[in-house]
Design a protein around this motif. Structure first.
Motif, PDB file in Angstrom:
ATOM      1  N   ILE B 428     -11.876   5.194   1.227  1.00 53.18           N
ATOM      2  CA  ILE B 428     -10.568   5.264   1.457  1.00 53.18           C
ATOM      3  C   ILE B 428      -9.919   4.012   1.209  1.00 53.18           C
ATOM      4  N   VAL B 429     -10.283   3.525   1.747  1.00 53.11           N
ATOM      5  CA  VAL B 429      -9.470   2.035   1.478  1.00 53.11           C
ATOM      6  C   VAL B 429      -9.874   1.530   0.793  1.00 53.11           C
ATOM      7  N   LEU B 432      -6.329   3.822  -1.360  1.00 50.13           N
ATOM      8  CA  LEU B 432      -4.975   3.268  -0.290  1.00 50.13           C
ATOM      9  C   LEU B 432      -4.922   1.148  -0.861  1.00 50.13           C
ATOM     10  N   ALA B 513       1.482   3.263   7.013  1.00 51.74           N
ATOM     11  CA  ALA B 513       0.141   3.282   7.777  1.00 51.74           C
ATOM     12  C   ALA B 513       0.820   4.712   7.672  1.00 51.74           C
ATOM     13  N   GLU B 514       1.754   4.983   8.270  1.00 53.08           N
ATOM     14  CA  GLU B 514       2.624   6.834   8.104  1.00 53.08           C
ATOM     15  C   GLU B 514       1.759   7.404   7.455  1.00 53.08           C
ATOM     16  N   LEU B 515       2.421   7.251   6.647  1.00 52.64           N
ATOM     17  CA  LEU B 515       2.350   7.691   5.113  1.00 52.64           C
ATOM     18  C   LEU B 515       0.397   7.735   4.380  1.00 52.64           C
ATOM     19  N   SER B 516      -0.334   6.968   5.155  1.00 47.18           N
ATOM     20  CA  SER B 516      -1.173   6.802   4.247  1.00 47.18           C
ATOM     21  C   SER B 516      -2.227   7.938   3.703  1.00 47.18           C
ATOM     22  N   SER B 517      -1.961   9.235   3.991  1.00 44.88           N
ATOM     23  CA  SER B 517      -2.801  10.488   3.577  1.00 44.88           C
ATOM     24  C   SER B 517      -2.222  10.547   2.665  1.00 44.88           C
ATOM     25  N   ASN B 518      -0.813  11.019   2.684  1.00 48.21           N
ATOM     26  CA  ASN B 518      -0.478  11.169   1.035  1.00 48.21           C
ATOM     27  C   ASN B 518      -0.392  10.348  -0.076  1.00 48.21           C
ATOM     28  N   ALA B 520      -3.352   8.361  -0.632  1.00 50.52           N
ATOM     29  CA  ALA B 520      -3.897   8.550  -0.708  1.00 50.52           C
ATOM     30  C   ALA B 520      -3.928   9.692  -1.522  1.00 50.52           C
ATOM     31  N   GLU B 521      -4.025  10.633  -1.147  1.00 50.39           N
ATOM     32  CA  GLU B 521      -4.069  12.105  -2.293  1.00 50.39           C
ATOM     33  C   GLU B 521      -2.782  11.138  -3.461  1.00 50.39           C
TER      34      GLU B 521
END
Ligand SMILES: Cc1cc2nc3c(=O)[nH]c(=O)nc-3n(C[C@H](O)[C@H](O)[C@H](O)COP(=O)(O)OP(=O)(O)OC[C@H]3O[C@@H](n4cnc5c(N)ncnc54)[C@H](O)[C@@H]3O)c2cc1C
Ligand SMILES: Cc1cc2nc3c(=O)[nH]c(=O)nc-3n(C[C@H](O)[C@H](O)[C@H](O)COP(=O)(O)OP(=O)(O)OC[C@H]3O[C@@H](n4cnc5c(N)ncnc54)[C@H](O)[C@@H]3O)c2cc1C
Lengths: 664, 664
Positions: B428-429, B432, B513-518, B520-521
């Motif tokens: 995951i890191v 990012l 930080a807030e959007l990190s999940s998007n 990563a996608e």
């Protein structure tokens, strides 16, 4: 739990009454009280220690399991524990053992398929553990397809006996837990043959070993099938192999509740309807769903606590680094699993109700809801076990490197858990059964036949295939009816699309085979709808305790919106929602993660696990991870000597360039 | 491979030249020849037996590993094997050992970060294995964030030495492979401190143990960190813990290629650019991608062969049941993994080229493509290891119950493999990091700066954000340019959507930080595009051999269309294709499965694995599964006696109701 609580600050942040949530999780205050008391009893008993489990040799591990099982039974009888208490005791001993099959399969098989007379004879022996039983169905060459079993039970009218036989190598019984070393008896499934005629597979009680000296009886070859996944883990179980060479048993040992063989060798149906047997299946699968929530919640508890302890990056001026639980990627992987644990808990609770309901209806000779109940339990077994297996491994990854250590508890939890995706019905085979049921239901819609139970929504097909979701802003995605509608729309549209594609085939079976992958996906959609709707039902109940309801709402919404995100292709391709609406749902989901964040530790505390049961240094209640990891390391046998065994033979000569002459 | 070939009929169905495919898989005829020869050498050597691995105690397993490592080295020197041959030998020994880190991390670290003088001194010692080295970076409390390491290396100008120290418990080195018991030396990463000033983390060569008696040197506490996931598996490795109590090393043992400390204690940069260090990282990650294809192909080989052996359901008139490989659900789970194994193979091959290219450019002081190469290797490491870990477990499930047996080979393969998702950068890191690079690239688009290498497509953003896929019938989905365009459209649209969302935040870091999940996608989408495009490039090369190209086209299309199906939400929500087009792609995918089916066994034969290397009864070349499973079972230690150890103490008293008086 003495010493400093490193998670105290996290706990102080909780916005709800944790004790009340414990009651909700347990199902009732009574259950919480009993399970809590028994958990502590087990945790404090040195015989039930399990921290050295991954280091034991197979033989020592098995012996240790025999000891624990005996000790458990001793405590159960000494303390005159109730059935409920005994269940919890076995549960918290937390080591797979032959007793699991004895209580979980052997006894239910006799209860479900034995006549009253048979039950009267065998159950007291089993209840007192004067015999140990297992469930011997699967064969080396035959598993999912029970009708393909090869073992035969041929009636011999001369002696009034059945002759049980393994005609081939592939007919060897293979896998039954408890069979390898412990069981004295088995319910053996075999093709019933009378007068040259094959009546298909039936169950027979077969004694395997002498009650005097435990030696296999004549004609019986029995043993363990060998090492399985992981260290410790399921290797405490003696999954077994069994060959039967014309073993004779009295006619009375065929389980005859539903069909019987008479003294003359005539095969007859009793007046008890076949369908009764499904009751047992519903029962067993309901326990599997309950186990899923319990395994997933353990993994989530470990990963959540450790994510609050672990810090990585983001320190300003040499201060503390950021807790990894504060990273949104961590939250977006972890919190949906936390929500799933709760979701599976409540759908499990509902299945318990369903089982009672089905049983009552069966007793009243009402079989109308049985196919639906059967499909629903099959589907939920598949859905929850697959998600739990994946979820445990995800939790392990969420712990970074340290999750790979045995003493994180996660590797063993995974290795023990994964076969749940396979036993009691391979998960894919089960989904296809659900799909068959869905196709039948769709096919009957035009006839006006009202779908029942979890398929009730299909009665609203007209509306659901054309409705458009009303979600217009992120907050709309907190509305249960908005959520339900898109899940219903997606599920029915997928089913109907499959039905339409199927209708293009002239041969239905060929069509089913060709489209089976789509059909399995439609089944998943149906099952996820069930989970979401049962979670919503739960949340809409009266829920006491400060802030508890609010937390459950958050969890329910996370489960639903995460599922939408994960399966977005389904929702969009069926037009159940638009890309814009999906993006709003995603915004809402992020906001829900932030709302959950301060409550995360308290929400896993609500599972009320002892450190003994959790069995994880990373998941310790007090969060005191590092000193304990460090201390534990030195206990590894490799550290018994500073210079390792083998140094003189294999390392020194290498370093000194003297390998050439060494005999290795 | 004597005896009957149960898969002969399957093999006869193949529509392509398997030997030629072996060359393609291996990369060249030369590599095939060398690897084949060495594989057989290893397989025929009794010291390299590994079938009892899961039964060994930790100490015996480790000793066995020391023996194998020494024997391997002995054979390498005796037979004067080339570097290439030696690599294959270690590869086929197939047991994680300290030598992996010695060759894979210690030597490259010195090569990459040591001055010429340092290389001259240390490399010959390492090459002859007169010292054994490991790579000690990670600490108990610090992993992903290397800049957060606590170990200090303080320069003492009085003695011209560094004082290496572990100031806290959390600064203990923790995880380095080979450190626990075997290594004599380590490259230790520590904060360099001169004259009270902290210069961040640097590498230092530290001797750990005496070369005479292997005892730890003064000030050094070192040991093994304990059991890890699985039995056998990675437990053959001595991942270690290390505490350093003011250990002194000569100044010359700081790796000084890029920055140096002078005799006077001045910290200076050398004239070698920092960026050179990235070359090593590209190199290491490229080997990880190659390992991914090799681990995945093993699992796929096992599951494919067994799926052709295993039969379940569908027998007509008591005939043979259906091979489970003929079920579409089985195909839709298995064949994409087979395609992925090939896809990862080719992208790994391309990465090898990239490494050479980067190295040449670095030597010419051209750093322009470095960030892109760095992002690309980080992303591909993450993508391929995650998919491989999941894929191995899916293969295990595809084998039903028998996949859960150790001797299926799959549990150990999984347990050994999964940490690849964590080491050399948590997946995951890494994603990012890729996302950061993508956001930078997008931000620079308006400036007219041309994106390079794998981001070249971003230069066509204008077109890609508005294009519509031209696919109108199922066959259109066989067209590489149709496929590429939707992958490019999806990737860039996700990146641009992220960039737009980011721009709404006043604080960019908060937004990230807030959007990190998007984010990563979006990174995943970019990486999948790379894999697809490199596969397409490969297939478009000149490929000799009857039918070989055709098979590769099928595999390439399966990989692409399966990826579309799995991530359909991305493709639809970005409008990169329509629901109708997706449905056509799905139809095409089903048809591709049918085309692949007769070639499945031959396609896994092309991996050219020996039964020794595969280590799986289910995956045996000859398909003779059942008799071998049966025979193997009896070798379990539990079967040494018919009545198990512990019967007298724990089972008999229970059966006889005499537990009450027993002392357990
Ligand atoms: C830990 C463990 C404990 C067990 N305990 C017991 C026990 O106590 N007693 C007992 O009797 N058995 C037991 N079993 C056996 C278990 O019930 C079987 O393994 C299970 O039913 C799956 O059957 P199988 O192994 O034949 O899988 P298979 O059916 O051979 O599965 C192989 C693959 O074929 C696929 N497949 C099979 N049929 C179809 C189909 N019709 N359509 C599409 N795909 C298909 C499956 O999805 C799977 O991918 C145990 C197994 C395990 C692993
Ligand atoms: C088998 C094995 C062998 C190893 N061998 C070696 C070796 O030879 N030498 C050596 O020096 N080390 C070695 N390591 C250590 C390895 O390099 C680290 O475990 C790895 O770098 C991951 O770091 P971590 O454990 O600190 O994970 P963490 O960073 O603590 O990860 C925990 C969680 O936090 C998340 N996270 C962390 N940072 C962020 C962020 N910024 N944003 C979002 N999420 C974040 C991660 O995604 C993960 O989910 C080994 C590890 C293993 C398991």
């Amino acid at each position: 739990m003495e010493g400093v609580d490193h998670l105290a600050q996290e706990r102080s942040k909780a916005q709800f009454d944790v004790d009340q949530m414990k009651v909700i999780w347990a199902g009732s205050r009574h259950t919480l009280e009993v399970s809590d008391r028994i958990a502590r009893l087990v945790a404090s008993d040195p015989v039930f220690r399990k921290d050295n489990r991954t280091l034991l040799s197979r033989k020592d591990l098995f012996k240790n399991t025999l000891q624990k099982a005996a000790h458990a039974w001793k405590r159960i009888t000494e303390l005159r524990l109730s059935e409920e208490e005994a269940y919890w005791l076995r549960h918290y001993v937390d080591q797979p053992a032959y007793t699991d099959l004895h209580w979980g399969m052997f006894v239910p098989a006799i209860k479900g398929s034995g006549t009253e007379e048979q039950q009267k004879k065998w159950l007291p022996l089993a209840y007192k553990m004067q015999i140990i039983g297992c469930y011997a169905q699967t064969e080396l060459g035959h598993g999912s397809n029970v009708q393909g079993l090869e073992t035969t039970a041929t009636f011999d009218p001369k002696t009034d006996e059945f002759v049980i036989n393994s005609p081939t190598l592939t007919s060897s019984k293979w896998w039954p837990g408890g069979l390898g070393k412990a069981s004295t008896h088995a319910v053996v499934y075999a093709r019933l043959i009378t007068d040259g005629q094959d009546h298909g597979v039936h169950g027979f009680i077969v004694q395997l070993r002498s009650l005097d000296d435990h030696l296999p009886l004549p004609g019986i070859i029995v043993g363990d099938i060998g090492m399985k996944f992981g260290s410790g883990a399921y290797n405490s179980m003696d999954n077994g192999v069994l060959r039967l060479d014309h073993v004779r048993i009295p006619r009375e040992q065929m389980l005859m509740r539903v069909s019987q063989v008479t003294r003359e060798g005539k095969y007859v149906q009793s007046n008890v309807p076949r369908q009764l047997l499904y009751g047992t299946m519903v029962y067993v699968r309901q326990t599997i769903v309950a186990d899923a929530s319990s395994a997933l919640s353990r993994a989530v508890c470990i990963a959540t606590r450790y994510s609050a302890v672990r810090r990585q990056f983001g320190s300003q001026d040499g201060g503390l680094e950021t807790q990894v639980i504060d990273y949104k990627t961590q939250q977006s992987r972890l919190f949906p699993l936390l929500a799933s644990a709760y979701a599976f808990r409540f759908v499990g609770e509902w299945l318990k109700w369903l089982y009672t309901d089905v049983t009552e209806k069966l007793q009243a000779n009402d079989f109308s809801t049985l196919p639906e109940a059967h499909a629903c339990t099959a589907g939920l077994k598949s859905l929850t076990t697959s998600a739990t297996a994946d979820g445990i491994e995800e939790c392990r990854k969420l712990c970074g490197g340290h999750g790979y250590l045995s003493n994180s508890g996660l590797p063993e939890l995974f290795a023990v858990y994964v076969p749940a995706c396979t036993y009691e019905g391979d998960n894919i085979v089960l989904l296809l059964q659900v799909a068959r049921f869905l196709m039948k239901t769709v096919a009957q819609l035009p006839s006006g036949k009202k779908p029942v139970g979890t398929t009730t929504y299909m009665g609203r097909a007209q509306h659901l295939i054309q409705c458009r979701s009303s979600a217009q802003k992120a907050e709309d995605w907190l509305n249960p009816s908005v959520i339900l509608e898109v899940f219903e729309a997606r599920a029915i549209r997928m089913s109907i699309a499959c039905a339409q594609d199927l209708s293009k085939f002239s041969n239905q079976e060929e069509g089913f085979a060709e489209l089976s992958s789509n059909l399995a996906e439609a089944a998943v959609a149906h099952c996820q709808l069930i989970v979401v709707s049962k979670f919503i039902d739960k949340v809409q109940q009266d829920i006491p305790g400060k802030g508890v309801k609010k937390q459950l709402e958050i969890l329910c919404n996370i489960y639903a919106l995460y599922t939408i995100h994960k399966h977005l292709g389904d929702f969009l391709s069926t037009g159940s929602l638009t890309a814009k609406q999906a993006s709003l749902a995603n915004d809402q989901l992020r906001s829900l993660y932030s709302q959950l964040r301060p409550n995360a530790i308290a929400l896993v505390d609500a599972f009320n696990f002892t450190d003994h049961y959790l069995g994880s240094i990373l998941g310790r209640y007090d969060g005191n991870v590092y000193p304990n990891l460090y201390e534990e390391a030195w206990k590894d046998p490799l550290n018994e000597s500073v210079v390792p065994d083998g140094y003189r033979e294999y390392v020194q000569p290498l370093l000194k360039n003297q390998l050439r002459n060494a005999r290795l």
